[in-house]
Motif scaffolding. Structure first.
Motif, PDB file in Angstrom:
ATOM      1  N   ARG A 316      95.137  29.009   1.681  1.00  0.00           N
ATOM      2  CA  ARG A 316      95.807  29.441   2.756  1.00  0.00           C
ATOM      3  C   ARG A 316      95.633  29.855   3.795  1.00  0.00           C
ATOM      4  N   GLU A 317      96.807  30.914   4.071  1.00  0.00           N
ATOM      5  CA  GLU A 317      96.880  32.061   4.949  1.00  0.00           C
ATOM      6  C   GLU A 317      95.669  32.967   4.570  1.00  0.00           C
ATOM      7  N   LYS A 318      95.532  33.241   3.258  1.00  0.00           N
ATOM      8  CA  LYS A 318      94.477  34.130   2.474  1.00  0.00           C
ATOM      9  C   LYS A 318      92.613  34.048   3.161  1.00  0.00           C
ATOM     10  N   ALA A 319      93.243  32.038   3.521  1.00  0.00           N
ATOM     11  CA  ALA A 319      91.351  32.488   3.275  1.00  0.00           C
ATOM     12  C   ALA A 319      90.706  33.188   4.678  1.00  0.00           C
ATOM     13  N   GLY A 320      89.697  32.986   4.658  1.00  0.00           N
ATOM     14  CA  GLY A 320      88.865  34.011   6.129  1.00  0.00           C
ATOM     15  C   GLY A 320      89.139  32.706   7.063  1.00  0.00           C
ATOM     16  N   SER A 321      88.690  31.574   7.139  1.00  0.00           N
ATOM     17  CA  SER A 321      88.371  31.009   8.509  1.00  0.00           C
ATOM     18  C   SER A 321      88.981  29.576   7.683  1.00  0.00           C
ATOM     19  N   SER A 322      89.519  28.521   8.776  1.00  0.00           N
ATOM     20  CA  SER A 322      90.131  27.700   8.769  1.00  0.00           C
ATOM     21  C   SER A 322      88.872  26.252   8.781  1.00  0.00           C
ATOM     22  N   ILE A 323      87.913  26.504   8.838  1.00  0.00           N
ATOM     23  CA  ILE A 323      86.729  26.009   9.045  1.00  0.00           C
ATOM     24  C   ILE A 323      86.654  25.283   7.798  1.00  0.00           C
ATOM     25  N   CYS A 324      86.354  23.725   8.232  1.00  0.00           N
ATOM     26  CA  CYS A 324      86.476  22.575   6.900  1.00  0.00           C
ATOM     27  C   CYS A 324      85.582  21.932   6.971  1.00  0.00           C
ATOM     28  N   SER A 325      84.744  21.213   8.421  1.00  0.00           N
ATOM     29  CA  SER A 325      84.291  20.501   8.611  1.00  0.00           C
ATOM     30  C   SER A 325      82.736  21.089   9.118  1.00  0.00           C
ATOM     31  N   ASN A 326      81.657  20.269   8.745  1.00  0.00           N
ATOM     32  CA  ASN A 326      79.634  21.123   8.656  1.00  0.00           C
ATOM     33  C   ASN A 326      79.490  20.784   9.905  1.00  0.00           C
ATOM     34  N   GLN A 327      79.886  19.949  10.130  1.00  0.00           N
ATOM     35  CA  GLN A 327      78.808  19.018  11.438  1.00  0.00           C
ATOM     36  C   GLN A 327      77.969  18.571  10.024  1.00  0.00           C
ATOM     37  N   ALA A 328      78.174  17.861   9.288  1.00  0.00           N
ATOM     38  CA  ALA A 328      77.789  17.437   8.205  1.00  0.00           C
ATOM     39  C   ALA A 328      76.293  16.349   8.605  1.00  0.00           C
ATOM     40  N   LEU A 329      76.527  15.646   9.917  1.00  0.00           N
ATOM     41  CA  LEU A 329      75.889  14.573  10.507  1.00  0.00           C
ATOM     42  C   LEU A 329      74.916  15.889  10.964  1.00  0.00           C
ATOM     43  N   CYS A 330      75.120  16.307  12.135  1.00  0.00           N
ATOM     44  CA  CYS A 330      73.996  17.431  12.737  1.00  0.00           C
ATOM     45  C   CYS A 330      73.333  18.268  11.996  1.00  0.00           C
ATOM     46  N   ALA A 331      73.532  18.313  10.734  1.00  0.00           N
ATOM     47  CA  ALA A 331      73.083  19.056   9.235  1.00  0.00           C
ATOM     48  C   ALA A 331      72.471  18.601   8.550  1.00  0.00           C
ATOM     49  N   LEU A 332      72.511  16.748   8.870  1.00  0.00           N
ATOM     50  CA  LEU A 332      71.417  16.015   7.332  1.00  0.00           C
ATOM     51  C   LEU A 332      71.035  15.292   8.617  1.00  0.00           C
ATOM     52  N   THR A 333      70.374  15.685  10.212  1.00  0.00           N
ATOM     53  CA  THR A 333      69.802  15.419  10.864  1.00  0.00           C
ATOM     54  C   THR A 333      68.673  16.689  11.329  1.00  0.00           C
ATOM     55  N   ALA A 334      69.050  18.162  11.502  1.00  0.00           N
ATOM     56  CA  ALA A 334      68.202  18.711  11.076  1.00  0.00           C
ATOM     57  C   ALA A 334      67.379  18.936   9.847  1.00  0.00           C
ATOM     58  N   THR A 335      67.716  18.714   8.388  1.00  0.00           N
ATOM     59  CA  THR A 335      67.012  18.780   7.246  1.00  0.00           C
ATOM     60  C   THR A 335      66.110  17.248   7.664  1.00  0.00           C
ATOM     61  N   ILE A 336      66.750  16.121   7.611  1.00  0.00           N
ATOM     62  CA  ILE A 336      65.466  14.905   8.215  1.00  0.00           C
ATOM     63  C   ILE A 336      64.004  15.651   8.981  1.00  0.00           C
ATOM     64  N   TYR A 337      65.003  16.324  10.334  1.00  0.00           N
ATOM     65  CA  TYR A 337      63.917  17.004  11.204  1.00  0.00           C
ATOM     66  C   TYR A 337      63.081  17.496  10.206  1.00  0.00           C
ATOM     67  N   CYS A 338      63.303  18.610   9.299  1.00  0.00           N
ATOM     68  CA  CYS A 338      62.622  19.917   9.378  1.00  0.00           C
ATOM     69  C   CYS A 338      61.295  19.164   7.981  1.00  0.00           C
ATOM     70  N   ALA A 339      61.671  17.464   7.758  1.00  0.00           N
ATOM     71  CA  ALA A 339      61.746  17.188   6.056  1.00  0.00           C
ATOM     72  C   ALA A 339      60.054  15.960   7.325  1.00  0.00           C
ATOM     73  N   ALA A 340      60.600  15.592   8.203  1.00  0.00           N
ATOM     74  CA  ALA A 340      59.502  15.286   9.248  1.00  0.00           C
ATOM     75  C   ALA A 340      58.462  16.443   9.966  1.00  0.00           C
ATOM     76  N   LEU A 341      58.369  17.354   9.841  1.00  0.00           N
ATOM     77  CA  LEU A 341      57.832  17.581  10.832  1.00  0.00           C
ATOM     78  C   LEU A 341      56.837  18.638   9.472  1.00  0.00           C
ATOM     79  N   GLY A 342      57.901  19.045   8.365  1.00  0.00           N
ATOM     80  CA  GLY A 342      57.372  19.969   7.081  1.00  0.00           C
ATOM     81  C   GLY A 342      56.427  20.904   7.490  1.00  0.00           C
ATOM     82  N   LYS A 343      56.377  21.913   6.947  1.00  0.00           N
ATOM     83  CA  LYS A 343      55.922  23.344   6.807  1.00  0.00           C
ATOM     84  C   LYS A 343      54.456  23.468   8.388  1.00  0.00           C
TER      85      LYS A 343
END
Lengths: 440, 479
Positions: A316-343
Motif C-alpha cells: 500500500r502506501e509503502k510501495a514505491g509505485s502504484s503500477i500493477c498492469s504490465n501491458q501484458a499483451l504488448c509484452a507478448l507481442t514483443a516476445t513473439i516479434y523477437c522470436a519471429a526475427l530471431g537473433k
C-alpha cells in the motif's frame, strides 16, 4: 447494440426469485438528489453497420503515409504477419492479470520468456514484466533509485523531450526537481555532468542513442556517475541493441526504453510498452509485475507472479509505485516479434536501419545547406540543418506521400530530425532527396 | 508445462526475413559495438505458431468462460471493437504527424472525451494515463498542483478508507501526499465520525470508490462531500466501480471533483492478460487548468492539441493508449445512452441474484442489496473445516470457472469477492451458483480433494515460497 444476454422475462424471473418486484429495489441506497435525471446526454445505441460506418469514416480522415522518415520516439518497423495472428488470440486478449497461476500458465510463461529476451537484448540480469511505455519506464527507474540520503536526480538535456517531461512530472510530484545537464554539440556535456554529480546524487538518466540520434560517450559517463556513487540509467532503442554496445557492457545499473519497435504499430502513440532491467542486486527495487519460475507439488515446472512484497496490493502506501498492469499483451507481442526475427533477424533489421540511415544521411547532406547539425556516430536517426522554411518543405514531401523528418528548432536554427528504418528503400530515399534538391 | 521458446530453438533456423539490403553495409566502430551474445530464439514459423497457440490453450479469458473476478469487471469484449482498433487509418499513423493529417484521431479523442465527461458529470478530460493506477497518480497530482496554486502548501494529507484498493495509497505517496487511513463502519461504509475527525486544514482530498470495495453504495455521499469540501479538501473518485452506477448517477453529481476511469473495466476493452488498459482522468472546471498536456480542443472547424495553462506536465509519451480508447469509443457508440444504464442495472441485478442464491451456504458479511459486486467470507467455514478462501478458489478452477478475487478487501477475513458483470446470462450464473455450492459441500465431505485442487490444469499449485526465496526470473540460454 446490447451485450446483455438476459431477456426481459429472465430479468423479471431473477427479481422474483430474490423477492424483489422491480430493479429500483436494488438501487435504494442511491439518494434521489444525485440521480441522473432521465437519460444521459449522449447519443443512443447504434447497430454494428452504423458504428463501423462512422468510425471507418473517422479513420479515413487520417493520412497514412506510404513513406516515413520520422521517428523521434515512435518507429515504423516491419511487423511479420505471424506476430499479430498469435498475439491476437482471444485467450490472451481477454484474460486478466494472471492471479490464478494454475489456469494462467499461458500468460505467465510468455512473461518469463519476455523477461529473458529483455535480459538478452540489454545484457542486464533481471527484467520486470513491463510498464506503460518508455517515458514512464524512465520515470519509474529514477524513482526506484532515490534513497533517503541520495535524492538528487540528474538528467541529460539530450534525452527525448517527452521522456524528460515525464520524468519532471513524476519527480516534481514526489518532491524532487531534476537537474538538467546541458548538451554540448548534441551530446551530454561531460564537464557539466561531473560538476553536478555529488554524494547526494541518486542517479543520472541518459539515452543511447540520444534524441538527436547520436551515440553518447557512455563509458566516460558511466565512469563519472559511478565515481560519485550514483546509479546510471540508460534509455535504449531496443532494435539498436542488436548491434550497439549494451547498457550491461557499459556497467549501467538500469536499462529502460520504449519497446514499441519490437512489433507494435505506430498507433498514434499507443499502446506501447516500457521495458526495465537491472542488475541482480537491485531486483527488489524494480516496480511492477515480475514472473518467476518454480515447481508444483508434483515437481512440474510452473510460473508465478513473484516478489510481490514490493507491490501496492501488499505494501500500500509503502510501495514505491502504484503500477500493477504490465501491458501484458504488448509484452507478448514483443516476445513473439523477437522470436519471429530471431537473433540473426533482429541483427539484420538493425544493420539495415544503420546502413540505410547512413546512405540517406550521405545523400541528404550532399544537398546544399543540409549539413549535419552535430557531428558524431549515429544509428538510424540524425539531425541536419534545414536551409529552407521546414513547413512548406514538409508539405511538399507530404504531397508526394512522404512523411519527412521532424522539424525541430535547435539553438534558434531550423533543423530536421531524420529517421530511417529497414522499411525505407534506396529508391524512396533517392526520391525524397530529389524533392529536397528541387526545394532549394 | 511446455518447453520455453528458447528450448525449441535450433541454430540457423529462421522465420521472418527481410529483402536484401539495397545499400552498402555500415559497420559500427569497435568501441561502440555489441560484444556479448544476444541469444534470441531461432525458430521456424511453424514452431512459433505451435508454441504460442499451445500456450494460449493454457490461458483463460472471458472468451473461455465465466470470470467473476471482483473489482475487475471482466465483461465481454465485443469483437467489433477489435475490428475498429485494427483499421489502418488508426494503426498506421505516426503520433508526431501534422495535426491536419490526423484529424480522424483527434476527432475520436474529442468525441470520446466528451462522452466520458457526460457519463461522469465532469467538465474536462485527459486520455493520457495508461491504466487506472496511472490515472490515480495523474488525478492526485492535479489536486496537489491545485492546492499549491491556491497557496495551500500545508494541504499534504490524503484521506483513504481502509477498504480502498491498494493502488490508492500507493498513488497518493507517488503524488507526494501523506496517507491518512480511516476505518470503515461495521456496515462496510465510510465512518462519518472518523472522517470528521480526520479532516482539517491539512486535508488535500479524500479518495473514495463508490460503490466501495465491499460492493455497497456510500449512501451518505452528499454529506461526505460536504464535510471534505467544507474543510477545503477535494474529492477524488476511483472509477474502478463505475460499472455499477453509470447512467444512474454520476461522480460529478455526487460531489466528486476528479475521477479516473478504467476503460478496460467499465467500457469493455480487453484486459490483455494485464494490460494495455486506459485510465482517462475527468475533472471539474476548477481542475481543468492542471490536466496533463496535451488536451484536444475544437476551434474553427478543426481539432487541435492545446496545453492547459497550469498543466502538471506529461505522465507518459504521446497521448495515451490510443487503440485501447478507440475500442471504448466503439463500445459507447454501440450501446448508447440507454445501453450504459442497462449495463449498470444488469450488472447489479446479476450480482444480487448470485449473492441471494449463495447466502444460504456462504457467509455474506454485509447485508442489504449489493451493487455490481459482493463479498463472501470463508472465515467461519475455515474454522469448521480448515478450508480457506484459496482452497475454494482452486476448487472452482476445476469447475471451469475463474475464481473470484481472493483476500480483498483487506477488512474482510478470508474474503472472496464476486463480480459477475452484466454480460453473463442467468444460465451461466445458475451453473456457477451450482459449482460454488458443490465446492462448499466438498469443504465438509472431502476437504482433502479441495486442498489438492486444481487437478484439471497443466500444473498444480505452484510453490510460491521457493519462487520468492530463490528467484528464477529468466532462462539462462546456453548457446
Amino acid at each position: 447494440m446490447s451485450y446483455v444476454p438476459n431477456t426481459l422475462a429472465q430479468r423479471e424471473e431473477m427479481l422474483l426469485a430474490m423477492g424483489k418486484t422491480c430493479l429500483e429495489d436494488l438501487f435504494t441506497a442511491i439518494p434521489a438528489d444525485v440521480r441522473v435525471d432521465g437519460k444521459l446526454d449522449i447519443p443512443g445505441a447504434q447497430s454494428e453497420i452504423e458504428v463501423l460506418g462512422t468510425l471507418e469514416e473517422m479513420a479515413g480522415k487520417n493520412k497514412v503515409f506510404k513513406t516515413c522518415f520520422r521517428g523521434a520516439g515512435a518507429y515504423r518497423h516491419f511487423i511479420p504477419g505471424v506476430v499479430r495472428h498469435l498475439a491476437g488470440r482471444a485467450e490472451f486478449v481477454t484474460a486478466y492479470t494472471p492471479y490464478q497461476a494454475e489456469m494462467s500458465q499461458g500468460v505467465l510463461q510468455p512473461i518469463f520468456e519476455y523477461q529473458t529476451m529483455i535480459c538478452e537484448l540489454t545484457g542486464m540480469d533481471v527484467s520486470n514484466a513491463g510498464v506503460y511505455d518508455g517515458a514512464s519506464a524512465a520515470a519509474e527507474a529514477v524513482a526506484m533509485f532515490q534513497e533517503r540520503k541520495r535524492t538528487k536526480v540528474i538528467v541529460s538535456a539530450t534525452v527525448k523531450p517527452m521522456v524528460l517531461e515525464t520524468i519532471m512530472t513524476y519527480s516534481t510530484a514526489a518532491g524532487t526537481q531534476p537537474v538538467i545537464i546541458s548538451a554540448k554539440n548534441g551530446k551530454t556535456d561531460l564537464a557539466a555532468l561531473a560538476l553536478a554529480l555529488d554524494d547526494t546524487t541518486a542517479c543520472f538518466y541518459m539515452e543511447q542513442p540520444n534524441y538527436y540520434g547520436l551515440v553518447e560517450d557512455a563509458q566516460q559517463i558511466a565512469d563519472l556517475v559511478h565515481a560519485a556513487g550514483a546509479k546510471l540509467i540508460m534509455g535504449c532503442y531496443p532494435t539498436a541493441l542488436a548491434v550497439l554496445k549494451t547498457p550491461a557492457e557499459y556497467g549501467a545499473d538500469a536499462a529502460v526504453g520504449e519497446a514499441q519497435p519490437l512489433g507494435m504499430s505506430l498507433a498514434f502513440g499507443g499502446p506501447y510498452l516500457g521495458f526495465m532491467a537491472v542488475k541482480t542486486v537491485d531486483t527488489r527495487r524494480l516496480p511492477g509485475r515480475i514472473a518467476g519460475q518454480t515447481t508444483d507439488k508434483a515437481g512440474r515446472t510452473a510460473y508465478v507472479l513473484t516478489l510481490q512484497a514490493r507491490e501496492q496490493h501488499i505494501r500500500r502506501e509503502k510501495a514505491g509505485s502504484s503500477i500493477c498492469s504490465n501491458q501484458a499483451l504488448c509484452a507478448l507481442t514483443a516476445t513473439i516479434y523477437c522470436a519471429a526475427l530471431g537473433k540473426e533477424g533482429l541483427r539484420e533489421v538493425a544493420d539495415q536501419c544503420c546502413a540505410k540511415a547512413h546512405y540517406a544521411a550521405e545523400q541528404i547532406t550532399s544537398v546544399k545547406g543540409y549539413n549535419f547539425t552535430y557531428d558524431g556516430l549515429f544509428f538510424n536517426e540524425f539531425l541536419t540543418d534545414c536551409p529552407v522554411d521546414p513547413e512548406p518543405l514538409l508539405a511538399k514531401l507530404a504531397e508526394n506521400d512522404i512523411l519527412g523528418g521532424l522539424a525541430i528548432k535547435e539553438n534558434g536554427k531550423s533543423g530536421i530530425l531524420w529517421c530511417v528504418t529497414e522499411m525505407n528503400t534506396k529508391a524512396e530515399i533517392d526520391r525524397m532527396v530529389s524533392i529536397l534538391k528541387e526545394a532549394i | 508445462m511446455s518447453m520455453l521458446i528458447f528450448e525449441i530453438s535450433k541454430p540457423g533456423r529462421r522465420c521472418s526475413t527481410l529483402p536484401k539490403c539495397d545499400v552498402d553495409f555500415v559497420a559500427v566502430p569497435e568501441e561502440f559495438k555489441r560484444n556479448i551474445p544476444m541469444n534470441l530464439p531461432e525458430v521456424a514459423e511453424i514452431d512459433l505458431v505451435r508454441h504460442y497457440t499451445n500456450l494460449s490453450r493454457n490461458a483463460f479469458g472471458v472468451d473461455n468462460g465465466f470470470y467473476p473476478l471482483g473489482s475487475c469487471t471482466m465483461k465481454y469484449n465485443p469483437k467489433i471493437n477489435e475490428d475498429v482498433a485494427a483499421l489502418k487509418g488508426f494503426t498506421a499513423v505516426h503520433p508526431l504527424q501534422p495535426e491536419e493529417t490526423v484529424q480522424g484521431s483527434l476527432e475520436a479523442m474529442h468525441v470520446l472525451g466528451d462522452r466520458l465527461c457526460k457519463i461522469t458529470g465532469m467538465d474536462a478530460i485527459t486520455l493520457q494515463p495508461a491504466a487506472g493506477a496511472h490515472g490515480e497518480f495523474t488525478g492526485l497530482s492535479m489536486i496537489k498542483a491545485y492546492q499549491l496554486d491556491k497557496g495551500e502548501t500545508q494541504r499534504n494529507k490524503l484521506i483513504v478508507p481502509d477498504s480502498a484498493h491498494g493502488t490508492n495509497p500507493a498513488s497518493a505517496v507517488m503524488a507526494g501526499f501523506t496517507v491518512v487511513n480511516i476505518p470503515s463502519t461495521p456496515e462496510g461504509t465510510v465512518d462519518i465520525d472518523a472522517l470528521k475527525k480526520a479532516v482539517g486544514d491539512d486535508t488535500a482530498a479524500l479518495m473514495l470508490t463508490n460503490p466501495n470495495t465491499v460492493g455497497l453504495f456510500e449512501k451518505d455521499i452528499v454529506k461526505i462531500a460536504e464535510i471534505v469540501h467544507n474543510a477545503g479538501g477535494l474529492l477524488y473518485y476511483d472509477g474502478a466501480n463505475l460499472n455499477a452506477v453509470m447512467g444512474i448517477t454520476r461522480p460529478g453529481d455526487m460531489g466528486f471533483d476528479v475521477t479516473h476511469l478504467n476503460l478496460h473495466k467499465t467500457f469493455s476493452t480487453p484486459h490483455g492478460g494485464g494490460g494495455p488498459g486506459s485510465g482517462p482522468v475527468a475533472c471539474k472546471a476548477i481542475l481543468a487548468p492542471f490536466l496533463p498536456a496535451p488536451v484536444v480542443t475544437f476551434n474553427n472547424g478543426a481539432y487541435t492539441f492545446a496545453k492547459p495553462a497550469k498543466s502538471i506536465g506529461r505522465v507518459r509519451s504521446f497521448y495515451g493508449n490510443f487503440l485501447v480508447y478507440i475500442r471504448a469509443l466503439t463500445y459507447i457508440m454501440s450501446i448508447g445512452a440507454e445501453g450504459i444504464r442497462e449495463a449498470a442495472e444488469n450488472a447489479v441485478l446479476n450480482a444480487n441474484y448470485m449473492m441471494e442464491m449463495l447466502k444460504d451456504s456462504y457467509d455474506v458479511p454485509f447485508g442489504g442489496p449489493c451493487m455490481h459486486e459482493f463479498v463472501l467470507s470463508i472465515e467461519r467455514l475455515k474454522k469448521q473445516t480448515g478450508i480457506s478462501a484459496a482452497d475454494i478458489a482452486k476448487g472452482l478452477v476445476d469447475k471451469g470457472i475463474h475464481p473470484p478475487t481472493m483476500y480483498f478487501p483487506l477488512i474482510v477475513p478470508e474474503a472472496l469477492m464476486l463480480e459477475p458483470t452484466e454480460t453473463e446470462s442467468r444460465e451461466t450464473l445458475d451453473n456457477a451458483i451450482r459449482a460454488f455450492k458443490e465446492v462448499y459441500a466438498m469443504a465438509f465431505d472431502n476437504p482433502q480433494a479441495l486442498r489438492d485442487a486444481p487437478l484439471t490444469t497443466p500444473v498444480g499449485r505452484p510453490d510460491e515460497t521457493t519462487a520468492v526465496r530463490n528467484p528464477i526470473l529468466s532462462y539462462t540460454v546456453n548457446n
